[in-house]
Design a protein around this motif. Structure first.
Motif, PDB file in Angstrom:
ATOM      1  N   HIS A   1       0.042  16.871   9.702  1.00 52.55           N
ATOM      2  CA  HIS A   1      -0.252  15.943  10.796  1.00 52.55           C
ATOM      3  C   HIS A   1      -1.705  16.023  11.261  1.00 52.55           C
ATOM      4  N   TRP A   2      -2.242  17.238  11.404  1.00 52.40           N
ATOM      5  CA  TRP A   2      -3.558  17.418  12.017  1.00 52.40           C
ATOM      6  C   TRP A   2      -4.682  17.761  11.047  1.00 52.40           C
ATOM      7  N   GLY A   3      -4.375  18.078   9.804  1.00 57.76           N
ATOM      8  CA  GLY A   3      -5.411  18.472   8.852  1.00 57.76           C
ATOM      9  C   GLY A   3      -6.448  17.388   8.619  1.00 57.76           C
ATOM     10  N   HIS A   4      -5.990  16.202   8.294  1.00 59.17           N
ATOM     11  CA  HIS A   4      -6.917  15.102   8.026  1.00 59.17           C
ATOM     12  C   HIS A   4      -7.766  14.755   9.250  1.00 59.17           C
TER      13      HIS A   4
ATOM     14  N   LEU B   1       0.829  -1.198   0.000  1.00 57.36           N
ATOM     15  CA  LEU B   1       0.000   0.000   0.000  1.00 57.36           C
ATOM     16  C   LEU B   1       0.867   1.252   0.000  1.00 57.36           C
ATOM     17  N   THR B   2       1.917   1.235   0.789  1.00 60.85           N
ATOM     18  CA  THR B   2       2.839   2.370   0.839  1.00 60.85           C
ATOM     19  C   THR B   2       3.499   2.578  -0.519  1.00 60.85           C
TER      20      THR B   2
ATOM     21  N   ILE C   1       2.375  10.050   3.507  1.00 63.02           N
ATOM     22  CA  ILE C   1       3.036  11.357   3.383  1.00 63.02           C
ATOM     23  C   ILE C   1       3.964  11.587   4.566  1.00 63.02           C
ATOM     24  N   GLN C   2       3.517  11.205   5.766  1.00 66.57           N
ATOM     25  CA  GLN C   2       4.297  11.414   6.984  1.00 66.57           C
ATOM     26  C   GLN C   2       5.323  10.302   7.220  1.00 66.57           C
ATOM     27  N   LYS C   3       5.356   9.325   6.317  1.00 64.60           N
ATOM     28  CA  LYS C   3       6.286   8.186   6.386  1.00 64.60           C
ATOM     29  C   LYS C   3       6.083   7.365   7.666  1.00 64.60           C
ATOM     30  N   HIS C   4       4.814   7.145   8.010  1.00 61.07           N
ATOM     31  CA  HIS C   4       4.468   6.286   9.143  1.00 61.07           C
ATOM     32  C   HIS C   4       4.106   4.895   8.623  1.00 61.07           C
TER      33      HIS C   4
ATOM     34  N   ALA D   1       2.153  10.607  -2.609  1.00 66.06           N
ATOM     35  CA  ALA D   1       2.626  11.171  -1.340  1.00 66.06           C
ATOM     36  C   ALA D   1       3.847  12.066  -1.561  1.00 66.06           C
ATOM     37  N   SER D   2       4.738  11.663  -2.447  1.00 66.44           N
ATOM     38  CA  SER D   2       5.932  12.480  -2.692  1.00 66.44           C
ATOM     39  C   SER D   2       5.568  13.817  -3.327  1.00 66.44           C
ATOM     40  N   GLN D   3       4.509  13.840  -4.130  1.00 64.56           N
ATOM     41  CA  GLN D   3       4.059  15.107  -4.706  1.00 64.56           C
ATOM     42  C   GLN D   3       3.536  16.042  -3.613  1.00 64.56           C
TER      43      GLN D   3
END
Length: 128
Positions: free
Chosen positions: A27-30, A5-6, A94-97, A13-15
């Motif tokens: 971090h908090w928008g979503h 999935l990643t 995007i946050q690489k989690h 995500a890189s864009q």
């Protein structure tokens, strides 16, 4: 499965990473916007359903209207939550989690599972 999935979402995500958005927004928008959907749509939909059940004996016309509102808003909320879960997974990439072991992923999966079970129960007419 999480790695696949990643890998699938990494180009997108890189864009987003290239936009250099503030960390707080990333971090908090979503979670912020999804909580609005959950509390506003879910709260109103639950209230309309509850009101429809309570008023069935005393005010049948208002009860029917409330149940109708519930039937309109809750499928829309489910759709927003399902699409939002996809956005949440993208947010994690995007946050690489780690996606599959994230508390966010587990919470979203639990929420969608309960909403699915609830909708299946309603399709049976609540056993009656």
């Amino acid at each position: 499965m999480g790695e696949n999935l990643t890998e699938l979402l990494e180009p997108l995500a890189s864009q987003f990473r290239a936009l250099n958005l503030p960390e707080a927004l990333t971090h908090w928008g979503h979670p912020f916007f999804m909580s609005i959907v959950m509390f506003a749509m879910g709260g109103y939909g639950a209230y309309a359903g509850w009101k429809g059940r309570i008023l069935t004996a005393t005010d049948p016309k208002t009860a029917i209207e409330s149940k109708s509102e519930h039937r309109k808003i809750m499928p829309a909320m489910f759709a927003f939550m399902a699409f939002g879960a996809t956005g949440g997974v993208l947010s994690l990439v995007i946050q690489k989690h780690a996606v599959m072991s994230s508390p966010h992923f587990l919470t979203a999966t639990l929420l969608l599972t309960f909403l699915t079970i609830n909708s299946l129960i309603s399709f049976t007419g609540f056993g009656g």
